[in-house]
Enzyme design. Structure first.
Site, PDB file in Angstrom:
ATOM      1  CB  SER A 191      -0.885   0.081   1.204  1.00  0.00           C
ATOM      2  OG  SER A 191      -1.403   0.992   1.403  1.00  0.00           O
ATOM      3  CE1 TYR A 224      -4.283  -2.961   4.785  1.00  0.00           C
ATOM      4  CE2 TYR A 224      -3.428  -1.071   4.171  1.00  0.00           C
ATOM      5  CZ  TYR A 224      -3.809  -2.104   3.668  1.00  0.00           C
ATOM      6  OH  TYR A 224      -4.189  -2.532   2.457  1.00  0.00           O
ATOM      7  CB  THR A 276     -11.427  -3.064  -2.612  1.00  0.00           C
ATOM      8  OG1 THR A 276     -10.839  -2.325  -1.357  1.00  0.00           O
ATOM      9  CG2 THR A 276     -10.416  -2.536  -3.688  1.00  0.00           C
TER      10      THR A 276
END
Length: 320
Positions: free
Chosen positions: A177, A203, A238
Site C-alpha cells: 500500500s 496496516y 474495494t
C-alpha cells in the site's frame, strides 16, 4: 508523448500522491506505460492468490485467468470463494479456477494448505490483508494485521519455495500500500504492543514490512531464478476500503480506481517479460517506485535482518 515528457508527468503524479494514486493517475499513465502481456501469456501456469474472494484479489485472479492461468482462490470463507469463482467464470468462460480454504493469519492453516498443493506454482500473490479497528491476536498469539500480511505470507513463501523453484518462471508478488510511506520499519515493536493502537497505523506498518520482505525474499530466491516484487495499487474502491475507512471512501469515491485498475500492475508483474528481468523492486502503475522519499526514514540493515529473523522465529519455518 515522448519518453522524457512521460517521465516528468509520471514523476509529478507520483509525488503529488492524490492525483497519482487516484483514477486520474491510472488514466494518464496508461497512455505511456509498458505494453500488456500477450494473450495466453500464463496459459497452463498455476497462480495462487490469497484474499481472492473480493476487491483487488478477485480482480487480480480474473486478470490472471484471462491470460490463461490456472487460478487458485485462497479464501477464509469458501461460500464467498465459490461466489467469486462463479463471477470470474462468467467473465472468463472456460477458465480453470479452484477455491481453497485457508486463513492466512492462521499458521497451522497455512501449513495445511501448502502441504495440499502439488506440482509447480508459477505465481504467488500475497494479497490478503486486514485493517483492524482494535488490537486483537490470532490463535498463535500474533497481532492480526501482522499475522495476515507478514507472518502468513512469509511462511507460505517458505513452504512453497520448492514449488516456485520447479516453475520455469516463478514469481512472488506482495500487494502492499502507498500508506507504507507513512511508517518506518518498527522492529522495536513488531507486534504493536506499545502505545495506543490505531488500525490505519498498524496496516501501514505491516505494509512497510511487506516491501522489505519482498527485497529480502528476492535475494533469498535469486539463485533459484524466482522473481519477487512488491507493488501498491493506489486508491481503489474495494470492500476493504469502504468498510475499514468509510469516511475516506465517502470523500474520495469519485476519484477511486476500480478494483481492476488497482490490480492491473499485479497482473502485469505476473506475466510481463519486463518484470521478469529484475527482482526485489517496488512498483506502481507498471513502473518501479522508490521505497522511501525521505532518507532519514530508511531502515538499517540491522532492522532488515531483524525482520527476517523475527519472521523465521514466529513462524518456525523450516530452512530450505
Amino acid at each position: 508523448m515522448t519518453g522524457v515528457v512521460a517521465g516528468v508527468v509520471d514523476s509529478v503524479l507520483d509525488r503529488a500522491i492524490a492525483p497519482g494514486y487516484s483514477v486520474l493517475g491510472f488514466t494518464a499513465r496508461k497512455h505511456f506505460w509498458p505494453a500488456d502481456p500477450p494473450a495466453g501469456a500464463l496459459r497452463g501456469r498455476v497462480a495462487v492468490v490469497t484474499g481472492a474472494n473480493s476487491g483487488l484479489g478477485k480482480a487480480a485472479a480474473t486478470g490472471l485467468a484471462e491470460l490463461g492461468a490456472i487460478v487458485r482462490l485462497v479464501v477464509r470463507d469458501t461460500a464467498k470463494g465459490e461466489k467469486a469463482r462463479a463471477e470470474i467464470l462468467a467473465r472468463v468462460p472456460g477458465a480453470e479456477v479452484r477455491v481453497d480454504r485457508c486463513d492466512v493469519s492462521d499458521l497451522a492453516d497455512v501449513r495445511k494448505f501448502a502441504e495440499g498443493l502439488t506440482g509447480p506454482v508459477d505465481v504467488l500473490v500475497h494479497n490478503a490483508g486486514v485493517l483492524p479497528p482494535s488490537r486483537t491476536e490470532t490463535a498463535d498469539g500474533h497481532e492480526v494485521a501482522l499475522a495476515t500480511a507478514v507472518l502468513g505470507p512469509f511462511l507460505l513463501t517458505d513452504l512453497l519455495a520448492p514449488a516456485l523453484r520447479a516453475s520455469a518462471d516463478g514469481r512472488v508478488l506482495f500487494v502492499s500500500s502507498g500508506g507504507m510511506y507513512s511508517q518506518p520499519l518498527r522492529m522495536d515493536d513488531p507486534e504493536y504492543r506499545e502505545g495506543e493502537f490505531a488500525g490505519a497505523k498498524a496496516y501501514s506498518r505491516v505494509k512497510r514490512m511487506q516491501v522489505v520482505l519482498a527485497e529480502l525474499w528476492a535475494e533469498e530466491l535469486r539463485t533459484d531464478a524466482v522473481v519477487v516484487h512488491s507493488m501498491h495499487p493506489g486508491w481503489a474502491d474495494t470492500p476493504g476500503v469502504s468498510t475499514s475507512l468509510p469516511r475516506f471512501h465517502q470523500l474520495a469515491k469519485p476519484f477511486l480506481r476500480t478494483p481492476e485498475q488497482g490490480a492491473d500492475t499485479v497482473v502485469w508483474l505476473a506475466a510481463s517479460a519486463e518484470a521478469g528481468r529484475e527482482t526485489g523492486r517496488f512498483w506502481h502503475d507498471r513502473r518501479v517506485r522508490p521505497t522511501h522519499y525521505l532518507p532519514w526514514g530508511k531502515e538499517s540493515e540491522v532492522d532488515r535482518q531483524a525482520l527476517w529473523a523475527y519472521c523465521r522465529s514466529a513462524t518456525a519455518a523450516c530452512r530450505r
